[in-house]
Design an enzyme around this catalytic site. Sequence first.
Site, short mmCIF file in Angstrom:
data_model
loop_
_atom_site.label_atom_id
_atom_site.label_comp_id
_atom_site.label_asym_id
_atom_site.label_seq_id
_atom_site.Cartn_x
_atom_site.Cartn_y
_atom_site.Cartn_z
N ALA A 25 1.07 -1.19 -0.27
CA ALA A 25 -0.08 -0.02 0.09
C ALA A 25 0.94 1.24 0.13
CB ALA A 25 -0.82 -0.09 1.15
N LYS A 26 0.36 2.51 -0.10
CA LYS A 26 0.99 3.49 -0.17
C LYS A 26 -0.04 4.61 0.13
CE LYS A 26 5.44 4.74 -0.10
NZ LYS A 26 6.57 3.83 0.48
#
Length: 424
Positions: A113-114
């Site tokens: 994720a980011k």
Amino acid sequence: MTTVEAPVSHLRENPFELAQDQLRKVGDVFQIDQNLIEVLRQCKKAVVVSIPVVMDNGSVQAFEGYRVTHNIARGPSKGGIRYHPDVTLDEVKSLAMWMTWKCALMNIPFGGAKGGIACDPKKLSSMERQKLTRRYTTEIINEIGPEKDIPAPDVGTDGAVMAWIFDTYSMNKGHSVLGVVTGKPLNIGGSLGRLEATARGALYCIREAVRKQDATIAGQRVVIEGFGNVGSFLAKFLAVEGATVIAVSDSSGGVYNPSGIDVETAIAHKQETGALAGLNGTEQITDEELLLLDCDVLAPCALEQVITTQNADKIKAKIVCEGANGPTTPAADEILEERGVLVLPDVLANAGGVVVSYFEWVQGLQEYFWKEDEVNARLNDISTRAFNETWATRESRGTSMRMAAYGLAVNRVAEATTTRGLYP
């Protein structure tokens, strides 16, 4: 109320398209089922939020923020939050995808994720950054959690930002949730060794790489682009091991001394003045010049796409260690490989941060914390194992370190996807 628009990006090519192209090539080389590649080339979820903030002067500015989950086949998603003026959705998507491969290569049970906010944190007061962070956390609160998606620091964020996220999330839940973020300060559930972990992991990779060349770190001439958390600690660790750091840079430009820079003095100067410029005993050079210096190890530790087709054929380093995510474009990568430059890819070289973030998450869930030497020893074990697996794959396949690392990682995620099956 004003809406903050991002300036012209430093990115020369669309990073998400590059990440997808990398995945396609890995699928071809490692003969991965194209149906699986089709699943993995897209992000599971992308959330875009508006973040209105009352500024210190009483005006209201609306910033744009993102949180992207790429894949959760191997566990909850994990990834940093970036505060930078030219954060874009596609940049965050690419970083989320790279996080998936990074976690899989390290063989830790996370997906990628980011997150990010298009802002300039250097122009915000502490109170403005806190308001920005708390509103952003509130906007994405249904997307994150210790069993769902765990943020961490990235470019432009630090332990203080993680503390605000932890507090905002916990206040909404009615109790302290230690595992909601990693990279927290030690006094609220952070892990010993987390601050230095990304640089320490890069150090272990460089150590193994020079060992393969029948050398040691002592005597290696090193150039480091970027002097934030990763670059400054990496310079410090390499100097302790006997390397000669001949140039470093930050957003103000680079400083160079062919006889070597005293890293502790450089760190102190940066803390006192806010920049490396003016460091005694050095000459000022541009970031572009720094990348082309004659050296043994070049470590780009700042932003993406600094090594491109414009400069790859002029790079003189024998080893490029990617402390940053995506600092080398795919076309530049091919040039470096053809020239015999050993590239230690980002998903391997800078994975120390997510490994110790995993340790912090585990410690938080158990509410039992480890000694620093335990953290570093376990990081060494995981980083060294991943390096050797990648090296062995490189030799058996006759390919680059990047392709070997991606091949191992993508295969692991593909296998997990096949085992779980597609729902419904």
